[in-house]
Design a protein around this motif. Sequence first.
Motif, PDB file in Angstrom:
ATOM      1  N   PRO A  51      43.809  36.636  40.981  1.00  0.00           N
ATOM      2  CA  PRO A  51      43.541  37.419  39.765  1.00  0.00           C
ATOM      3  C   PRO A  51      43.129  38.844  40.109  1.00  0.00           C
ATOM      4  N   LEU A  52      43.485  39.769  39.244  1.00  0.00           N
ATOM      5  CA  LEU A  52      43.139  41.170  39.467  1.00  0.00           C
ATOM      6  C   LEU A  52      41.631  41.347  39.608  1.00  0.00           C
ATOM      7  N   LEU A  53      40.873  40.576  38.855  1.00  0.00           N
ATOM      8  CA  LEU A  53      39.419  40.715  38.881  1.00  0.00           C
ATOM      9  C   LEU A  53      38.842  40.339  40.242  1.00  0.00           C
ATOM     10  N   GLU A  54      39.511  39.458  40.959  1.00  0.00           N
ATOM     11  CA  GLU A  54      39.031  39.107  42.309  1.00  0.00           C
ATOM     12  C   GLU A  54      39.043  40.332  43.217  1.00  0.00           C
ATOM     13  N   TRP A  55      40.089  41.133  43.088  1.00  0.00           N
ATOM     14  CA  TRP A  55      40.137  42.397  43.849  1.00  0.00           C
ATOM     15  C   TRP A  55      39.087  43.374  43.339  1.00  0.00           C
ATOM     16  N   LEU A  56      38.979  43.538  42.038  1.00  0.00           N
ATOM     17  CA  LEU A  56      38.055  44.518  41.460  1.00  0.00           C
ATOM     18  C   LEU A  56      36.601  44.200  41.805  1.00  0.00           C
ATOM     19  N   ASN A  57      36.259  42.932  41.895  1.00  0.00           N
ATOM     20  CA  ASN A  57      34.871  42.553  42.170  1.00  0.00           C
ATOM     21  C   ASN A  57      34.447  42.838  43.602  1.00  0.00           C
ATOM     22  N   LYS A  58      35.380  43.194  44.466  1.00  0.00           N
ATOM     23  CA  LYS A  58      35.039  43.494  45.852  1.00  0.00           C
ATOM     24  C   LYS A  58      34.602  44.941  46.055  1.00  0.00           C
ATOM     25  N   MET A  59      34.674  45.743  44.985  1.00  0.00           N
ATOM     26  CA  MET A  59      34.317  47.169  45.082  1.00  0.00           C
ATOM     27  C   MET A  59      33.270  47.512  44.037  1.00  0.00           C
ATOM     28  N   GLY A  60      32.253  48.256  44.465  1.00  0.00           N
ATOM     29  CA  GLY A  60      31.215  48.666  43.529  1.00  0.00           C
ATOM     30  C   GLY A  60      31.740  49.557  42.427  1.00  0.00           C
ATOM     31  N   LYS A  61      32.808  50.293  42.701  1.00  0.00           N
ATOM     32  CA  LYS A  61      33.335  51.228  41.694  1.00  0.00           C
ATOM     33  C   LYS A  61      34.011  50.517  40.532  1.00  0.00           C
ATOM     34  N   THR A  62      34.277  49.210  40.681  1.00  0.00           N
ATOM     35  CA  THR A  62      35.031  48.503  39.638  1.00  0.00           C
ATOM     36  C   THR A  62      34.356  47.223  39.158  1.00  0.00           C
ATOM     37  N   ARG A  63      33.181  46.883  39.678  1.00  0.00           N
ATOM     38  CA  ARG A  63      32.543  45.629  39.255  1.00  0.00           C
ATOM     39  C   ARG A  63      32.219  45.623  37.759  1.00  0.00           C
ATOM     40  N   HIS A  64      31.997  46.815  37.205  1.00  0.00           N
ATOM     41  CA  HIS A  64      31.672  46.880  35.776  1.00  0.00           C
ATOM     42  C   HIS A  64      32.808  46.359  34.901  1.00  0.00           C
ATOM     43  N   MET A  65      34.028  46.331  35.445  1.00  0.00           N
ATOM     44  CA  MET A  65      35.168  45.910  34.624  1.00  0.00           C
ATOM     45  C   MET A  65      35.132  44.426  34.298  1.00  0.00           C
ATOM     46  N   GLY A  66      34.325  43.651  35.032  1.00  0.00           N
ATOM     47  CA  GLY A  66      34.206  42.237  34.744  1.00  0.00           C
ATOM     48  C   GLY A  66      33.209  41.913  33.655  1.00  0.00           C
ATOM     49  N   LYS A  67      32.485  42.915  33.156  1.00  0.00           N
ATOM     50  CA  LYS A  67      31.507  42.684  32.098  1.00  0.00           C
ATOM     51  C   LYS A  67      32.210  42.535  30.753  1.00  0.00           C
ATOM     52  N   SER A  68      31.566  41.788  29.877  1.00  0.00           N
ATOM     53  CA  SER A  68      32.194  41.458  28.592  1.00  0.00           C
ATOM     54  C   SER A  68      32.523  42.694  27.767  1.00  0.00           C
ATOM     55  N   GLU A  69      31.667  43.728  27.849  1.00  0.00           N
ATOM     56  CA  GLU A  69      31.927  44.916  27.037  1.00  0.00           C
ATOM     57  C   GLU A  69      33.148  45.701  27.519  1.00  0.00           C
ATOM     58  N   ASN A  70      33.653  45.372  28.713  1.00  0.00           N
ATOM     59  CA  ASN A  70      34.831  46.065  29.244  1.00  0.00           C
ATOM     60  C   ASN A  70      36.066  45.169  29.235  1.00  0.00           C
ATOM     61  N   ALA A  71      36.017  44.109  28.446  1.00  0.00           N
ATOM     62  CA  ALA A  71      37.122  43.147  28.431  1.00  0.00           C
ATOM     63  C   ALA A  71      38.433  43.788  27.987  1.00  0.00           C
ATOM     64  N   ALA A  72      38.360  44.707  27.035  1.00  0.00           N
ATOM     65  CA  ALA A  72      39.592  45.338  26.538  1.00  0.00           C
ATOM     66  C   ALA A  72      40.247  46.184  27.618  1.00  0.00           C
ATOM     67  N   ALA A  73      39.426  46.932  28.368  1.00  0.00           N
ATOM     68  CA  ALA A  73      39.975  47.762  29.446  1.00  0.00           C
ATOM     69  C   ALA A  73      40.564  46.891  30.543  1.00  0.00           C
ATOM     70  N   LEU A  74      39.876  45.805  30.890  1.00  0.00           N
ATOM     71  CA  LEU A  74      40.392  44.897  31.915  1.00  0.00           C
ATOM     72  C   LEU A  74      41.724  44.294  31.476  1.00  0.00           C
ATOM     73  N   LEU A  75      41.799  43.876  30.229  1.00  0.00           N
ATOM     74  CA  LEU A  75      43.043  43.293  29.722  1.00  0.00           C
ATOM     75  C   LEU A  75      44.181  44.303  29.772  1.00  0.00           C
ATOM     76  N   SER A  76      43.904  45.541  29.376  1.00  0.00           N
ATOM     77  CA  SER A  76      44.929  46.589  29.421  1.00  0.00           C
ATOM     78  C   SER A  76      45.403  46.818  30.847  1.00  0.00           C
ATOM     79  N   PHE A  77      44.472  46.831  31.799  1.00  0.00           N
ATOM     80  CA  PHE A  77      44.816  47.029  33.198  1.00  0.00           C
ATOM     81  C   PHE A  77      45.649  45.854  33.704  1.00  0.00           C
ATOM     82  N   GLU A  78      45.233  44.630  33.390  1.00  0.00           N
ATOM     83  CA  GLU A  78      45.974  43.448  33.825  1.00  0.00           C
ATOM     84  C   GLU A  78      47.392  43.451  33.261  1.00  0.00           C
ATOM     85  N   GLN A  79      47.521  43.808  32.011  1.00  0.00           N
ATOM     86  CA  GLN A  79      48.847  43.813  31.380  1.00  0.00           C
ATOM     87  C   GLN A  79      49.756  44.865  32.013  1.00  0.00           C
TER      88      GLN A  79
END
Length: 768
Positions: free
Chosen positions: A722-750
């Motif tokens: 999953p894309l989030l597995e990669w994102l969670n390995k970097m401090g610059k992107t860990r915020h994308m796994g938070k619920s308030e950023n779900a829309a941005a994560l979905l857009s990125f995944e798509q």
Amino acid sequence: MAIEYDKEVKIGTVEQRMVYESGNEMAAYAAHQINYHIMGYYPISPSTEVAQFLDLMKANGQHDIKLIPADGEHGSAGICYGASTAGGRVFNATSANGYMYMLEQMPVQSGTRFPMVMNLVCRSVSGPLNIHGDHSDLYFSLNTGWPTLLCRDPQAVYDMNIMALKLAEDPEVRLPVLVAFDGYFTSHQKRRVQTFANREDVASFVGEKPMDGFADTLDRNHPITVGPYMNEPDYINNCYQQSMAMYKAGEVFERIRKEYYALTGRDYPMLDLYRMDDAEVAVFLLNSSAEIIKDVVDELRERGIKAGSISPNIIRPFPAKEIAEALKHVKAITVGDRADAYGGHGGNMLLEIKSALLTYNNRDTLVVGRIYGLGGKDFYAEDGHALFEAAIAAANTGVVEKPFDYHGHTPGEASKAPQRVLEPMKYEDLNTGLITVTPDETNGKLNVRIPPLRNLTRKPKRIAPGHGACPGCGIFSGLELFFKGIEGDIVTLFHTGCAMVVTTGYPYSAHKATYIHNLFQNGAATLSGVVEMFWERKRRGELDHLNLPDDFTFVMVTGDGGMDIGMGPAIGAALRNHKMIILEYDNEGYMNTGAQQSYSTPLGHRTSTSNVGSVQKGKLFHHKDTAQIMAATHIPYVFTGSESFPQDLVKKAAKAQWYAQHEGLVYGKILIACPLNWLSDDKLGTDIVNSAVDSCFFPLYEVERGITNITYNPEDKNKKVPLLEWLNKMGKTRHMGKSENAAALLSFEQEVERRWNALKAKHENPYL
């Protein structure tokens, strides 16, 4: 030249508060209080912080300025010009070569009379590359038609930025205004600064909105033509009106500074005169040095020498009359220029002061010119004494022994000349014969055979150890792995960027092979010239005596956003199909200037100009697919690679060399780790880029003569993550796994999935 008021006039009527900030912070602070409509920007040290601070405030909802990241300074100037024609308030900041890149836009804006404010954080104009402060960029601005205000400390940066907008929008001026201060001196040094406590008071001073009554391009009821083709006599008339507006700016500035003094108690006369009432010798300096020289004046006064100093707060229009008046009783003055007007027998300020004295019939004051403080060389009290000594000697003898000279330079010593440390690499060590590339006549593709990687370790490294890269930097592991696939001699050109800066600190160099540097925007064109000169000189027989091999390989290394500002020349080189390789190391940002977002930064990623705050959650748009853009130029070979798949990268390097020698231009992109700015463990770089590949964010493929081939498919190997597995390995992107950023994560995944599916379709169909 302080303002004199009647006793009834109350000074300092506005509520103020004290802050402790740098010049860059105060430029941003003033801009956010004004709440400009638009800032078009591009990062370049030392001005980059201005945009960074504004973006951080934007992320937390402190202003409404639309911050537009450009593809280069030329683009940022165009954004600002277009925005200014549309009737709003516009802001920008730049430095040095960035200013030079936007230079052709500057007279366009002033010549068509659209106001804005730009901060020039003064820095050396290269080359050789130097990122520290002098006034060489400022001096290039003098003929662009922009009124220019100077700032010797962070307090002045704040005050001048507020006055500058009022000056620019005055109906008698209507010109863009430059606010200039010293890079890495004023820009980064923190000082106590008084500011308007309330934004409403700033708005009251500058006006709630731009003055009505002037045309703009958004008024559909009054359509206008901006920047028409203009012949004589109209053109000279336009220039005359612009010239008159410039001189009027001096009068208007005087009025504005008096209004500002009444509000704040801070005064900025055209000239800052220090102990000049009875001065017999003086020194003229701009900006930060002008404060240091005051201590020297005091020391000389204690010795009975009637010394004084002059520093302007505005140099466009140039205060010629005021300077002539201030010098009418001075026997000699040393003019210090922090830049040279090469071949003009002095710097710009020296020449303009001489002109001012002659214009106003002062033929008695002797003038000494000295160039000092270039490239960030510090200015100390002893330097000030040396400048005064030149003026004192002239005053005592009545003769200027050396009208023009440099101060602070040192003669070279032959015994200390840089010596070659490493001998040139042997051709036979580089041309091992272990790698073979043969065309397949049945399908037109190349067959590549490489030995086990351990067999290639005997090939010498192209870059010596001892460079200054950060721990865990993936640039050099990636580059060296690529170079293992290259046989024989190379010539490399490096864009400005981390790889360039950390390997070439004079007098040292980590490059074993011939190396060239040029700026971000023009590397591809520069190497094109080298390539064509090589083949032309070989054709003429001029290189026969050197016994050069026919398989010289030319490689341009770019990164740190270099394929944003350098995209145009790269496409030009591709369309001309020069026999060379463009290799991009992608670290997903402008890491060499402090981790600002680039067009390669993915959606939602945190950088210093795409901050994460209460109202902004990282970068707002998707990353650029450079490999696909270059493939669209129909060059022979395009590839992507990663150090986590070494055999794949070495094979692609071998193919790249064959195509670059036989058919034309090659473009390759390797994803590399930047632990410092990715906020990751410096030991995990290979693991992180491997996850980027396995998540299909960075697919490994090649486009060979227009046909796409995926060289590693994680789905076929059951290794897709999953894309989030990669994102969670970097401090610059860990915020994308938070619920308030779900829309941005979905857009990125798509978007990642869409690009991956498009790539698979191209892999399956040779006509896509």
